[in-house]
Design an enzyme around this catalytic site. Structure first.
Site, PDB file in Angstrom:
ATOM      1  CE1 TYR A   1      45.599   8.014 -15.483  1.00  0.00           C
ATOM      2  CE2 TYR A   1      47.636   9.240 -15.713  1.00  0.00           C
ATOM      3  CZ  TYR A   1      46.337   9.001 -16.095  1.00  0.00           C
ATOM      4  OH  TYR A   1      45.783   9.751 -17.085  1.00  0.00           O
TER       5      TYR A   1
ATOM      6  CG  HIS B   1      52.580  11.282 -19.130  1.00  0.00           C
ATOM      7  ND1 HIS B   1      51.553  12.078 -19.539  1.00  0.00           N
ATOM      8  CD2 HIS B   1      53.686  12.044 -19.189  1.00  0.00           C
ATOM      9  CE1 HIS B   1      52.025  13.267 -19.828  1.00  0.00           C
ATOM     10  NE2 HIS B   1      53.322  13.282 -19.622  1.00  0.00           N
TER      11      HIS B   1
ATOM     12  CE  LYS C   1      48.338   7.201 -22.177  1.00  0.00           C
ATOM     13  NZ  LYS C   1      49.480   7.925 -21.655  1.00  0.00           N
TER      14      LYS C   1
END
Lengths: 392, 464
Positions: free
Chosen positions: A291, A299, A346
């Site tokens: 993070y 996120h 991600k």
């Protein structure tokens, strides 16, 4: 310091105010706080040039080592709040991340629905999403039936309205109320009837997190589970490695550079020292999540797979530890992980941690953290390459 | 997605550029089947590129619906019609070549069409006819994958020399040899000159998308190769870096003499004097004492009897927009490794390090510009001009050079910042791209997965 204010306003405030509040609560990236006292006069300012003008505030938290769960439990509410708010260390054992069990219970009893914890917000969101999917499915079915009827009659079906995520709004009058809302008339005396709440939750630190706090920042004292005496750093160093051995003390486990604690610590320290907030990533088939400032701000941007690399293949043959990902995984598994993480925005990072060869590095170094200087960490960014979209 | 690849396209597509981030890794349209109803069936020499559509049929609990069955049947018959159509080509536009199995090359005797601006290379061969005085002649030759691709496409007729007496055929009387079928071409050309089936599949897929694909390792001395990757980055940065390194290493040695090395039980020192003016930033900096990054020597041992690694760069890839000159190819846009996904495991860190060692440093990704819709429209209208200049020199502002010099200019930068409050550079595009990049095509029985492996730059972009 306003760190230990028990009031929780999350969810009741709108974006900007909440962000400012978060910036205040989570202002410190590490449990250690450097504070500069205000210079009272010009004289003091000049003095400050020569003397130390930064004061170091060390919270000196306390935790107890739990060998069964391979974690360190911080049971003191004040300490666990400091560790969570300054650097997002640990996880509440009854909560998703922040130890919020007590606050949830209090909410459920008194202020039902007024303030919401993150778990409650999530529940509400999930209920809404479920309702949206049901509405959409109903609309699609209706449109299909309409088209079918039109086809049977031999005419064109009119345009159908199908709600999308952008257009659908939850109905305010629907039964999507909070799951824990007590009826109005009872709420007055319920709080008095029930016995006072006791916080049964603790913050659990992984061994990597605990060792990072103990070794580098010296802000955590770990108690022995049997004697309840503070453990020395040497004891901790040995104990944290021994928990990965089925029967500690066997000669198989002696002098191993591939102890899972060491490999994981090398990866954890690497990203922590670069300023990332590192959390576990089991939900996304990975080892770690990174993070930027912390889970309350953004996120996670990166998903980390820790891949141990033996410098000497012979060490792998003789290893008593079956390190995950030590064998190169197949392309199908890589695709699996990458698909899962691309779905949640991600980027997948393969983090290779080299394990020093026993033939190269003396085993004596394992008696202290000095051996960590012989591991090395490299990251490889993995993304799909889509030729159809790269043509310009 | 590379931000420097996000040049505006010729057609204004505002929503596409917004959704790009979300869409970029999704399977998207390239995985779906074609809409056969859009493909005209018979009597068409040039098939139309199919457009993708919605799903025609979905199984439901109530069983098939009349409308869906109707739509499905229509699509199905359209597909059969399209597949039934005879593929034709006018003999005026077909090229001809002779395949020499010993040479593993196809000699192009009649070159027609645009394919040859990016395919084939000229080779000087002693012509067989004049035996007395060996005459050396330049001729156009194709690699096996190039010949096979053109044959499969229906753009080229391939012949094989034979000793058998030949019948006279109309139009083809000047050809010596027997014609090769597509099957025969596959059988003879796959396996020739390191061309595996996987490599051909990757070649054909990328060619069909419009990329120019060449071999990285020249199969023969006549094969034109791009210039070597410039190593400017290291040379120019080295003076500053070396100076910096010597100073810092001297200082650290100096400090170590006085402090007696690092106390490994207390790596971070919070003495009263040393944490003077200490901040979180400097604390994080002092936490970075464990070795990391690609400059640290990799001590991984390699087995001496190990077979050669399959991770060798095989193809150079040029985008369709890159100006390509066949005789003097420019630096490639991408480097592609092709492996069989069933038999080859993922690359190890040693293999990746070797690959990164061969590759150039990418320029830092250009910052994404926030534009309004009208600006986007304007930009896309003027794109053709800007495109000419933009991708020309990828190493104009090398990464390490710019970064290593950044400390020289702090004053000038602060001056500029005072005028226009510039945002700090966003590290995320760099972190998500990496410094060097290699594309690996993992082929599983015809299904190609492309992955890009980037050399991570986390050490260069700390968050604190």
């Amino acid at each position: 310091m306003s760190l230990i204010t028990p009031t929780r306003h999350k969810g009741s405030q709108k974006g900007g105010a909440r962000r400012a509040e978060n910036n205040r609560i989570y202002a410190h990236p590490l449990p250690l706080v450097f504070s500069a006292p205000e210079p009272h006069s010009k004289f003091g300012h000049v003095l400050g040039l020569f003397g130390p003008n930064t004061r170091l505030e060390n919270p000196h938290c306390e935790g107890i080592f739990d060998p069964a769960t391979r974690s360190v439990w911080v049971t003191n509410e004040k300490d666990s709040m400091i560790l969570w708010r300054r650097g997002f260390f640990g996880k509440g054992n009854l909560s998703r991340s922040e130890p919020s069990w007590l606050a949830r219970q209090i909410n459920a009893r008194k202020a039902a629905g007024k303030y919401m914890t993150s778990e409650e917000i999530r529940e509400k969101r999930r209920a809404e999403r479920k309702q949206f999917k049901m509405d959409r499915a109903a609309a699609i079915a209706k449109a299909a039936a309409e088209a079918e009827a039109a086809f049977a009659e031999g005419r064109e079906a009119g345009p159908a309205f199908i709600p999308s995520g952008a257009t659908w709004k939850p109905q305010p009058s629907s039964e999507l109320s909070l799951p824990s809302e007590p009826p109005e008339d009872q709420s007055m005396d319920v709080a008095e009837e029930l016995e006072p709440l006791e916080d049964v939750e603790h913050l659990q630190l992984t061994l990597q997190e605990a060792f990072f706090l103990i070794w580098n920042l010296d802000c955590l004292t770990v108690l022995d589970p049997h004697t309840h005496e503070p453990m020395s750093l040497r004891e901790i160093w040995q104990t944290f490695q021994d928990v990965h051995c089925i029967t500690p003390g066997l000669p198989v486990y002696a002098h191993r550079f591939d102890n899972p604690f060491l490999v994981n610590y090398a990866a954890y320290h690497y990203y922590r020292s670069l300023g990332w907030v590192v959390k576990g990533g089991i939900k996304f088939c990975v080892d770690l999540l990174l993070y930027k400032r912390g889970p309350v701000f953004h996120h996670a941007e990166f998903a980390i797979v820790v891949i141990p690399v033996y410098e000497d293949p012979a060490d792998k043959e003789s290893s008593p530890f079956n390190l995950p990902n030590a064998d190169t995984f197949s392309w199908s598994w890589l695709s699996t992980i990458n698909r899962v993480n691309a779905q949640v925005q991600k980027t997948l990072i393969l983090t290779y941690v080299t394990i020093p060869a026993q033939s190269r590095v003396s085993a004596d170094l394992l008696s202290s953290p000095a051996c960590l200087a012989h591991y090395s960490v490299r990251d490889v960014v993995l993304r799909r390459f889509i030729p159809a979209r790269m043509r310009d | 997605m590379d931000d420097n690849l996000e040049l505006p396209t010729a057609t204004p597509k505002p929503e596409a550029s917004q959704d790009r981030e979300e869409e970029e890794q999704s399977s998207g349209d390239e995985d779906q089947g074609p809409d056969w109803t859009k493909i005209p069936g018979l009597n068409v020499a040039r098939p139309v590129i199919p457009k993708r559509g919605e799903k025609d049929f979905e199984p439901t609990a109530q069983g098939g619906s009349g409308l869906q069955r109707h739509v499905l049947d229509r699509s199905r018959s359209a597909m059969l019609e399209a597949l039934k159509a005879t593929r034709t080509i006018s003999h005026k536009s077909v090229s001809h070549a002779i395949w020499y199995p010993q040479l593993k090359r196809a000699h192009v005797t009649v070159a027609r069409g645009i394919h040859f601006s990016t395919m084939g290379h000229s080779v000087a061969r002693a012509s067989a006819e004049s035996e007395g005085a060996k005459k050396v002649q330049k001729r156009l030759e194709l690699l096996p994958e190039e010949a096979l691709y053109l044959v499969e496409r229906g753009a080229m007729y391939c012949w094989e020399p034979t000793d058998l007496p030949l019948h006279h055929t109309v139009h083809l009387d000047d050809m010596e040899g027997v014609p090769m079928s597509v099957q025969q071409a596959y059988a003879e050309m796959i396996g020739a000159d390191e061309l595996t089936f996987e490599r051909y599949q990757v070649y054909a897929y990328l060619r069909r998308l419009g990329y120019v694909v060449t071999r990285t390792k020249p199969p023969s001395p006549d094969y034109p190769v791009p210039p070597p990757f410039p190593s400017v980055t290291r040379a120019s940065a080295s003076i500053v870096n070396r100076l910096l390194n010597t100073v810092t290493s001297f200082l650290s040695r100096f400090v170590r003499i006085f402090t007696g090395g690092r106390d490994w039980w207390r790596p971070i020192c919070f003495s009263r004097w040393l944490h003077y003016n200490m901040t979180n930033k400097s604390l994080f900096k002092s936490l970075r004492f464990l070795p990391s990054g690609y400059d640290v020597p990799l001590h991984v041992q390699r087995a001496p009897e190990a077979p050669p690694t399959p991770y060798q760069i095989f193809y150079n890839l040029y985008k369709p927009s890159t100006p390509f000159k066949k005789t003097a190819p420019p630096l490639p846009d991408f480097s592609v490794v092709v492996v069989n996904a069933r038999t080859t495991p993922m690359p190890t860190i040693s293999e990746l390090t070797d690959l990164f060692g061969e590759l150039p440093e990418l320029p830092p990704p250009a910052p994404r510009k926030r534009m309004s819709f009208s600006q986007q429209k304007q930009a896309s209208a003027s794109a053709p001009q800007s495109k000419q200049t933009a991708p020309q020199d990828p190493v104009l502002q090398p990464w390490s050079f710019r970064r290593s010099l950044a400390w020289i200019w702090p004053l000038s930068q602060t001056n500029e910042n005072a005028k226009t409050p510039a945002r700090p550079t966003n590290p995320f595009p760099s972190l998500k791209t990496g410094k060097k990049m290699v594309v690996v095509a993992a082929v599983d029985a015809g299904t190609i997965s492309f992955f890009r492996f980037g050399q991570g730059v986390f050490t260069e972009w700390p968050m604190a």
